[in-house]
Design a protein around this motif. Sequence first.
Motif: not given
Lengths: 89, 89
Positions: B47-76
């Motif tokens: 969960a901590a990793g998915k939150v960090s990946w989501f933040s990283y995706g937001t910071l670098i402006g990567s929609l694929p990183i945000c999307l895949s990690n946002g969705v899997s964060l919900a499941f986790v």
Amino acid sequence: MLTLTSIELVGIAAAFCTTFAFIPQMMMGLRTEILNSLSLSTYTLLAAGKVSWFSYGTLIGSLPICLSNGVSLAFVAIILGCKLSLRRA
Amino acid sequence: MLTLTSIELVGIAAAFCTTFAFIPQMMMGLRTEILNSLSLSTYTLLAAGKVSWFSYGTLIGSLPICLSNGVSLAFVAIILGCKLSLRRA
């Protein structure tokens, strides 16, 4: 305002968490030999995903993608092996 | 020889597997309410990793990183919530 280094630190923390997250589950499986409530489909898909990420990393020449997914693939494979052997026992 | 499209397909397959891998575990947890052999530390770190990946995706402006990690964060997060509530029950 965040500098590039701070952004990179967030990415490194993310990779660290998702790479080493499987160590406690692996240790628990090896120690207790109880993995009844672990989903076989989840670990099969995770292993397939890690293999694909590793291949993708190799194809685009990204060492961080190869390293983090190669290492976590080893943990996931051990958990999957435990699950399969306990299922047959 | 692989074209760029083939390489992208490998990446998409990888993202698909690691994003949706948690659905079977989530369904199993919700259906059986048995998650005794699931490591709490593993899912907390994921969960901590998915939150960090989501933040990283937001910071670098990567929609694929945000999307895949946002969705899997919900499941986790759902699996983690199940695990915590069953632990207290």
